[in-house]
Design a protein around this motif. Sequence first.
Motif, short mmCIF file in Angstrom:
data_model
loop_
_atom_site.label_atom_id
_atom_site.label_comp_id
_atom_site.label_asym_id
_atom_site.label_seq_id
_atom_site.Cartn_x
_atom_site.Cartn_y
_atom_site.Cartn_z
N MET B 1 0.54 -1.43 0.09
CA MET B 1 0.26 0.04 0.03
C MET B 1 0.88 1.42 -0.20
O MET B 1 1.99 0.94 0.56
N THR B 2 0.86 2.16 -1.00
CA THR B 2 1.46 3.35 -0.50
C THR B 2 1.04 4.33 0.70
O THR B 2 0.08 4.93 1.04
N ALA B 3 2.03 4.89 0.91
CA ALA B 3 1.78 6.53 1.74
C ALA B 3 0.54 6.86 1.68
O ALA B 3 0.06 6.83 2.73
N LEU B 4 -0.20 7.37 0.33
CA LEU B 4 -0.89 8.61 0.23
C LEU B 4 -2.26 7.68 0.59
O LEU B 4 -3.07 8.17 1.57
N ASN B 5 -2.37 5.76 -0.15
CA ASN B 5 -3.18 5.38 0.40
C ASN B 5 -3.88 4.87 2.09
O ASN B 5 -4.64 4.69 2.18
N ALA B 6 -2.70 4.75 2.71
CA ALA B 6 -2.20 4.10 3.83
C ALA B 6 -3.06 5.73 5.01
O ALA B 6 -4.38 5.47 5.31
N GLN B 7 -2.66 6.76 4.15
CA GLN B 7 -3.58 8.18 5.10
C GLN B 7 -4.82 8.17 4.46
O GLN B 7 -5.85 8.71 5.48
N ARG B 8 -5.42 8.14 2.98
CA ARG B 8 -6.43 7.80 2.73
C ARG B 8 -7.49 7.19 3.46
O ARG B 8 -8.52 7.30 4.00
N MET B 9 -7.03 5.64 4.18
CA MET B 9 -7.84 5.03 5.08
C MET B 9 -8.05 5.47 5.52
O MET B 9 -8.92 4.77 7.10
N GLN B 10 -6.81 5.93 6.32
CA GLN B 10 -6.96 6.57 7.42
C GLN B 10 -8.12 6.96 8.36
O GLN B 10 -8.75 7.30 9.35
N GLU B 11 -8.27 8.30 7.50
CA GLU B 11 -9.08 9.16 7.47
C GLU B 11 -10.64 9.14 7.27
O GLU B 11 -11.18 9.81 8.19
N CYS B 12 -10.75 8.34 6.11
CA CYS B 12 -11.45 7.72 6.37
C CYS B 12 -12.39 6.85 7.26
O CYS B 12 -13.54 6.60 8.08
N LEU B 13 -10.93 5.78 7.81
CA LEU B 13 -11.48 5.40 9.41
C LEU B 13 -12.26 5.50 10.36
O LEU B 13 -12.99 5.82 11.27
N ASP B 14 -11.42 6.97 10.83
CA ASP B 14 -11.58 8.29 11.37
C ASP B 14 -12.99 8.71 11.12
O ASP B 14 -13.65 9.17 12.37
N ALA B 15 -13.60 9.23 10.09
CA ALA B 15 -14.54 9.56 9.67
C ALA B 15 -15.73 8.62 10.18
O ALA B 15 -17.03 8.99 10.29
N CYS B 16 -15.90 7.64 9.86
CA CYS B 16 -16.32 6.48 10.16
C CYS B 16 -16.83 6.49 11.77
O CYS B 16 -18.05 5.94 11.97
N LEU B 17 -15.53 5.83 12.20
CA LEU B 17 -15.72 6.69 13.64
C LEU B 17 -16.50 7.14 14.24
O LEU B 17 -17.76 7.65 15.65
N ARG B 18 -16.50 9.12 13.91
CA ARG B 18 -16.96 9.98 14.41
C ARG B 18 -18.19 10.10 13.53
O ARG B 18 -19.21 10.32 14.46
N CYS B 19 -18.61 9.59 12.95
CA CYS B 19 -20.18 9.30 12.42
C CYS B 19 -20.77 8.03 12.92
O CYS B 19 -22.27 8.62 13.82
N LEU B 20 -20.19 6.84 13.60
CA LEU B 20 -20.91 5.90 14.41
C LEU B 20 -20.98 6.71 15.55
O LEU B 20 -22.14 6.44 16.14
N LYS B 21 -20.49 7.17 16.23
CA LYS B 21 -20.73 7.85 16.82
C LYS B 21 -22.10 9.09 16.95
O LYS B 21 -22.43 8.78 18.50
N ALA B 22 -22.10 9.60 16.42
CA ALA B 22 -22.95 10.83 16.20
C ALA B 22 -23.50 10.00 15.78
O ALA B 22 -25.41 10.63 16.35
N CYS B 23 -24.09 8.73 14.58
CA CYS B 23 -25.07 8.42 15.13
C CYS B 23 -25.73 7.45 16.31
O CYS B 23 -27.17 7.60 16.40
#
Lengths: 114, 114, 114, 114
Positions: B1-23
């Motif tokens: 995995m490229t560094a860019l892809n890893a960063q995008r997956m991390q940002e998406c993961l963080d957004a999923c966890l924030r959304c889970l909590k808000a929901c």
Amino acid sequence: MTALNAQRMQECLDACLRCLKACENCAAACLFEPEVAGLRACIRLDRDCADVCALTAQLLMRGSELHPDACLLCAVSCARCAAECEKHAHHHEHCRVCAEACRACEALCRQMAA
Amino acid sequence: MTALNAQRMQECLDACLRCLKACENCAAACLFEPEVAGLRACIRLDRDCADVCALTAQLLMRGSELHPDACLLCAVSCARCAAECEKHAHHHEHCRVCAEACRACEALCRQMAA
Amino acid sequence: MTALNAQRMQECLDACLRCLKACENCAAACLFEPEVAGLRACIRLDRDCADVCALTAQLLMRGSELHPDACLLCAVSCARCAAECEKHAHHHEHCRVCAEACRACEALCRQMAA
Amino acid sequence: MTALNAQRMQECLDACLRCLKACENCAAACLFEPEVAGLRACIRLDRDCADVCALTAQLLMRGSELHPDACLLCAVSCARCAAECEKHAHHHEHCRVCAEACRACEALCRQMAA
């Protein structure tokens, strides 16, 4: 909901639960096979497929409007898990059973997703 | 995995966890609002979206090859939940916060799904 | 809920999410280690602990009255996973990180369960 | 595992899946009852119990060593959900069915936890 739709959802739900169980069983059994190193992909896909089936089953149980979208993901997941399990179906009964459960679930989920 | 892809997956993961909590927070709060009868759709969609975010987050955490397919389901789920929460955002802070978290998660999940 | 209780629940929730992520990462990494056969127990316990942490986190997010009971299960799960990961912590960074996350989560879950 | 233990685990698993389905159905139905405001506690407990049953079922399916601890949590969850559903069992068939499924699951989970 029409009676036909209710019946199709019930059949899809039953297939998801059977697939969930087969995937959990296959993952646990693969991990303790002597040639575990050759079953890595199977263990990974079993686990992903189990978790996707569990979510899809819960959405079907509650009549969620997201169920067609979840069924689409579940069909993709089942197809990949089945393709891997089929490679090992001649050597491991748990893989053969899992491949069959995945193919059955894939077919019914594709119907629901359409 | 490229560094860019890893960063995008991390940002998406963080957004999923924030959304889970808000929901989860929005569903629990809506249920105890005096006008709960007007918030039925919100409660349903919050719950579905929370469960989809939880699965998507777990698949991202384990680097599952199914993550683009799960992110597609998550984007659909977030879009529907956001659309409903936005109707109540002027009256309920928990709906406003949830709508924002859903829109952010939807955008990042669409990128991952592409 | 008092401010102190809310803060403790938040800290416990954060620890559950960190532990969930560490367990998912450790399970995925162990499966692809050359000596996977020696890591079977670790993979099993990682997976169980991840799933228990995910449920506990969701119950904490929604302020469920079941959270002390779930935290008790989570503490047991974290303790077992940590004990196994600690055996491999000198050889695998993912096991060391997971053991630490499990011990931190165990401690906070025991507080919530008390 | 002895044949007797395997049979008891299978019966407990079946009870967890029936309870999961009854809880999902009851939560969805309660939310659309005209007197939804009087069913808040039922909706909350249904949802918690469904999620606990889903986890317990998955742990039983994979033969996890954590299953007695998970069954203890599940028994607590089922007992609380049943007690609430029983209050509404004379007015709502979905509450009556759910209360019965919860009591059956509670009894089998207590056996497994012992």
